[in-house]
Design a protein around this motif. Sequence first.
Motif, short mmCIF file in Angstrom:
data_model
loop_
_atom_site.label_atom_id
_atom_site.label_comp_id
_atom_site.label_asym_id
_atom_site.label_seq_id
_atom_site.Cartn_x
_atom_site.Cartn_y
_atom_site.Cartn_z
N UNK A 171 0.82 -1.21 0.00
CA UNK A 171 0.00 0.00 0.00
C UNK A 171 0.85 1.26 0.00
N UNK A 172 2.15 1.14 0.35
CA UNK A 172 3.03 2.31 0.37
C UNK A 172 3.65 2.61 -0.98
N UNK A 173 3.40 1.76 -1.96
CA UNK A 173 4.11 1.87 -3.24
C UNK A 173 3.81 3.19 -3.96
N UNK A 174 2.55 3.61 -3.99
CA UNK A 174 2.21 4.85 -4.69
C UNK A 174 2.81 6.08 -4.02
N UNK A 175 2.68 6.26 -2.69
CA UNK A 175 3.32 7.45 -2.09
C UNK A 175 4.84 7.43 -2.21
N UNK A 176 5.46 6.25 -2.18
CA UNK A 176 6.91 6.19 -2.40
C UNK A 176 7.24 6.70 -3.79
N UNK A 177 6.50 6.20 -4.76
CA UNK A 177 6.73 6.61 -6.16
C UNK A 177 6.57 8.11 -6.31
N UNK A 178 5.50 8.66 -5.74
CA UNK A 178 5.25 10.10 -5.85
C UNK A 178 6.29 10.91 -5.09
N UNK A 179 6.76 10.39 -3.97
CA UNK A 179 7.73 11.14 -3.17
C UNK A 179 9.09 11.25 -3.84
N UNK A 288 -6.47 8.26 -2.53
CA UNK A 288 -6.62 9.68 -2.23
C UNK A 288 -5.56 10.15 -1.23
N UNK A 289 -5.30 9.35 -0.22
CA UNK A 289 -4.30 9.73 0.79
C UNK A 289 -2.91 9.81 0.16
N UNK A 290 -2.61 8.92 -0.77
CA UNK A 290 -1.30 8.91 -1.41
C UNK A 290 -1.02 10.24 -2.10
N UNK A 291 -1.99 10.74 -2.87
CA UNK A 291 -1.79 11.99 -3.60
C UNK A 291 -1.84 13.22 -2.69
N UNK A 292 -2.57 13.10 -1.58
CA UNK A 292 -2.72 14.25 -0.69
C UNK A 292 -1.53 14.45 0.23
#
Length: 415
Positions: A171-179, A288-292
């Motif tokens: 579940x952390x993959x998207x925020x890692x990618x965006x970060x 939604x949380x990942x992008x926010x």
Amino acid sequence: MLDTIVCLVLGFSLRMILILYGEWQDRVMEVKYTDVDYFVFTDAARYLSQGKSPYERPTYRYTPLLAWLLQPNIQWSPIFGKILFILFDTLTGLLIYTILCQHNIKKRTALICSSLWLFNPLPAAVSSRGNAESLISFLVLLTMDLLSRKQVFCAAVIYAFSVHFKIYPITYSLPIYLSLETRTDRDDGLNTLQGGILHSIKRNVWPNRAQILFVATCLSVLVVLTILFHARYGWEFVHETYLYHVIRQDIRHNFSPYFYMLYLVAESPYSRLMSLLAFLPQVVLLFLISFKFYHSLPLCWFLQTFIFVTFNKVCTSQYFLWYLSILPLLVPYIKLSCARAVTTVLLWFTGQGLWLLPAYYLEFEGQNTFLWLWSAGLLFFVTNIYITLTIIDGYKLHDKSQALTSSISIKQKIK
């Protein structure tokens, strides 16, 4: 530094005392201290030592790596695994301290936050009872630590192992990618007033070098591990390690608001469909949380884990450790009044207490308390939603440059 070493030694010693106490309780009391999963791990390690598959042990639904790590349980001492788990538990406290110090939090404050984990009776009891959750907490925080140090390749390797051991960190993959956006990416987003949707997609999704490196490395490690273990243990490895945790239908009582519904429709032909649909709220909220919140990985990961556990179709007490290991990283940034902070903590414990009472009568007295249990689960669910909103409202970075992300000068680091 001396204070840090003292806290680490005391935290480890506390857990060792609990192990020794547990050995005594296991010998003289009917109710055992050791977690039943520890016996499962040990049996799987025994099968491996005999040249057999660890999956010959019923209910072993973990990677073979765990059984390999616990080979000394068979060859040396049956408490080796417990000592290994409390070691990772203690190192998790060290990582909390290290991560906070890297981002200009005062050492005394960082030590206090680390102590919230080291001297927390819940993780101490769980690891000393032989539960492997401390290994996952360590891998997750080590991934965050490496990302904050701009060590993209190493972070990807450790992250891949964390997903391999327990699938929820995916579940952390998207925020890692965006970060992993570059400083140029971020500045372009701030300076461009009329970029349109295509510009937004390019800025947030179109990969840069760091993102390509992370994704390629992580996928490579996961593919190699999967191929190797599939070649050795066949489809059973894939099912027990990965698929089981996705399609699992656990109708036993737990904190989940879904458990009673799934219990009632267990014999229905639509039960599998309803079980899969239960993932939908999780997926939407995690997206939604990942992008926010991806600019602050500790906040983002905590919220994702907290919501994942709260909305999951199976929710047990050991899952709480997944987000409690991240919570100390937020403490220096959460600005709440004393009354609201105390109220929030009391609500969380009260929600569990109200659930545990009917659970006891159902489990040990055989009374039909399903409706009361479900009602208590719903109350705990609402409490967790309130806690989520409270943390979001109270989280204030002293300086936005302190956000624990890997986006600063990342482009220069990988050249």
